[in-house]
Design a protein around this motif. Sequence first.
Motif, PDB file in Angstrom:
ATOM      1  N   GLN A 390       0.859  -1.175   0.000  1.00 44.88           N
ATOM      2  CA  GLN A 390       0.000   0.000   0.000  1.00 44.88           C
ATOM      3  C   GLN A 390       0.903   1.236   0.000  1.00 44.88           C
ATOM      4  O   GLN A 390       1.584   1.521   0.970  1.00 44.88           O
ATOM      5  N   MET A 391       0.895   1.961  -1.112  1.00 40.91           N
ATOM      6  CA  MET A 391       1.816   3.075  -1.286  1.00 40.91           C
ATOM      7  C   MET A 391       1.423   4.276  -0.441  1.00 40.91           C
ATOM      8  O   MET A 391       0.242   4.563  -0.255  1.00 40.91           O
ATOM      9  N   GLU A 392       2.436   4.962   0.028  1.00 41.33           N
ATOM     10  CA  GLU A 392       2.240   6.251   0.683  1.00 41.33           C
ATOM     11  C   GLU A 392       2.336   7.344  -0.374  1.00 41.33           C
ATOM     12  O   GLU A 392       3.248   7.333  -1.213  1.00 41.33           O
ATOM     13  N   ASN A 393       1.430   8.288  -0.357  1.00 39.08           N
ATOM     14  CA  ASN A 393       1.361   9.323  -1.395  1.00 39.08           C
ATOM     15  C   ASN A 393       2.401  10.411  -1.134  1.00 39.08           C
ATOM     16  O   ASN A 393       2.084  11.532  -0.718  1.00 39.08           O
ATOM     17  N   ILE A 394       3.666  10.082  -1.397  1.00 42.69           N
ATOM     18  CA  ILE A 394       4.752  11.031  -1.169  1.00 42.69           C
ATOM     19  C   ILE A 394       4.996  11.867  -2.420  1.00 42.69           C
ATOM     20  O   ILE A 394       4.634  11.486  -3.532  1.00 42.69           O
ATOM     21  N   SER A 395       5.647  12.997  -2.244  1.00 41.37           N
ATOM     22  CA  SER A 395       5.991  13.871  -3.365  1.00 41.37           C
ATOM     23  C   SER A 395       7.378  13.529  -3.889  1.00 41.37           C
ATOM     24  O   SER A 395       8.104  12.719  -3.295  1.00 41.37           O
ATOM     25  N   VAL A 396       7.757  14.168  -4.995  1.00 42.03           N
ATOM     26  CA  VAL A 396       9.083  13.945  -5.564  1.00 42.03           C
ATOM     27  C   VAL A 396      10.174  14.312  -4.565  1.00 42.03           C
ATOM     28  O   VAL A 396      11.206  13.633  -4.465  1.00 42.03           O
ATOM     29  N   THR A 397       9.947  15.358  -3.810  1.00 37.86           N
ATOM     30  CA  THR A 397      10.971  15.833  -2.866  1.00 37.86           C
ATOM     31  C   THR A 397      11.214  14.860  -1.715  1.00 37.86           C
ATOM     32  O   THR A 397      12.217  14.966  -1.010  1.00 37.86           O
ATOM     33  N   ILE A 468       1.290  -1.579  -9.710  1.00 39.88           N
ATOM     34  CA  ILE A 468       1.307  -0.205  -9.196  1.00 39.88           C
ATOM     35  C   ILE A 468      -0.098   0.276  -8.871  1.00 39.88           C
ATOM     36  O   ILE A 468      -0.355   0.819  -7.782  1.00 39.88           O
ATOM     37  N   GLU A 469      -1.033   0.085  -9.795  1.00 36.00           N
ATOM     38  CA  GLU A 469      -2.393   0.581  -9.582  1.00 36.00           C
ATOM     39  C   GLU A 469      -3.063  -0.101  -8.396  1.00 36.00           C
ATOM     40  O   GLU A 469      -3.771   0.547  -7.622  1.00 36.00           O
ATOM     41  N   GLU A 470      -2.826  -1.397  -8.247  1.00 34.39           N
ATOM     42  CA  GLU A 470      -3.431  -2.110  -7.120  1.00 34.39           C
ATOM     43  C   GLU A 470      -2.767  -1.771  -5.784  1.00 34.39           C
ATOM     44  O   GLU A 470      -3.317  -2.049  -4.728  1.00 34.39           O
ATOM     45  N   ALA A 471      -1.574  -1.167  -5.851  1.00 36.19           N
ATOM     46  CA  ALA A 471      -0.911  -0.714  -4.629  1.00 36.19           C
ATOM     47  C   ALA A 471      -1.285   0.724  -4.290  1.00 36.19           C
ATOM     48  O   ALA A 471      -0.834   1.255  -3.276  1.00 36.19           O
ATOM     49  N   GLY A 472      -2.095   1.362  -5.153  1.00 31.95           N
ATOM     50  CA  GLY A 472      -2.549   2.719  -4.884  1.00 31.95           C
ATOM     51  C   GLY A 472      -1.855   3.792  -5.691  1.00 31.95           C
ATOM     52  O   GLY A 472      -2.010   4.983  -5.402  1.00 31.95           O
TER      53      GLY A 472
END
Length: 508
Positions: A390-397, A468-472
């Motif tokens: 389950q991915m964390e919605n982090i930014s590029v930075t 990727i999509e299934e991980a969020g």
Amino acid sequence: MDYMVSVIGNVLGVLYQSCGASLVIAVLFMGVYMQMKKKGTETVIRIWIQEFRTSRQFRREFLLVFYGCLVLLRTLFCRTIWGNPLDSVLGIWGLHKADGSIYTENMENLIMFLPLLPLLYRVWEYKTDYRKKKIQEVLLNSLWIGFLCSLCIESCQLFLKIGTFQLTDLFFNSIGGVLGGVLYWGFDRSRKYVENVREFGGWDVEPWKGYSEVDGEGKKTEKPEVQENKPAEGILATEENSAVESSADIDYQGIEALVRKAGEMLRNAKPSKETIHRKEGLANFCTDFDTEIQRYLIQGLSKILPGAVFFGEEDTEGNQGAGASGEYMFYIDPIDGTTNFMFDYHFSCISVGLAHHGKMKAGFVYDPYMDEMYVGIRGKGSTLNGQRLQMENISVTEGIAAFGCARYNEDKMDILFKTVRELYMRSLCIRSGGSAALDLCRIASGRNAVYLEMKLNPYDFAAASVIIEEAGGMVGQTDGTSITLDQPCSMLAGTKKAVEETRELLPH
């Protein structure tokens, strides 16, 4: 009747006597095997349990070792120590001893060796499926294997002075091996005429995992192992769930096992100048191992999902390429990262994606060097070695920016490197691994925040896109449109924040 009861009773008694010790030895042996394979003692127990639950091939190997220990304990270890090994070389060929009592050891040896060959052939199935060979070849191979196994046991008894060396043991053990080979050879054919016969030795249903569920109509259904991961809290099931449920009989576990075996072929391969060939385009290569692995995958997947078509990277038998059309289509990259593989760079993988009516349904990406299996099933989530992603919605930075730049795909290289420079200035670091499928999957596992490439073929990203999509995460082209599965396209994938930030950096 008394004779048969005596034979069966003695066989069951022998199995009972050595069952506990055989189980312990088999568990310990496979534990050592997994420790060597994983190269990490602290995770051996967890990995062993995970492999046993998810890998059909591992269960086959464990069953073979367990039964092999039963045979050894019966024929070698449960003997009189320091006896005369040549006391009875010819043995007893009849049904009675000299004193008139019933003699059942010959039948016991035959019955004990009977399951050994089917178990052995099942383990070897990824190399050679003896069910597809002529019966004469199966008989000869089974006789030879049974004789050699028996000869090794009898020789140990002779030189270690444990038990006696007997020709009757050689004969009846070999006959048991032959009958076991015939049993294996004939089972697949018998399944065509007998309904509801489960796959022999495959353990299609694991009772402790509670496969049976009740659908909306009150009927019980069975789900593949990979599909058992329940969605994490807060993640809504996609509207494609009904389509996934309609194809729940697809053997995802079998596909995963096949991909793992292909990965073992990759890990054990040693490329040389004679096995490397140039393809069209600059710095574009193919090795004999690429074509060998693709043939192996196509053959295996054709058995798992008959009627499916294939879009693979290499020109091999069964590969219809971009023009393939069918209800189910597999996208295969046999070695994603061929240049890495050529230089023993240890950053290559096996990538297999499955589409249904033109929409990606499942993806399998296996890194054999790290022993990491990424699996994504539409509507059922993504896993890494069985652990939910389950991915964390982090930014590029906040993360690493990855990109691809194959020499044979030099479209818009100026745009790519200008954007990569901007990513370098904004991200924690940049990476270009040389395997698009692995770099994309590293987004799902949280190792990369974003991935950018100006031109990729469908077999490069098909499997990873589902993961990727299934991980969020998000998967699309640089201009925001959807990826294409029938022709090359650009690729921009990552967390929602990272994708939006990267798209702003691209020239408009």
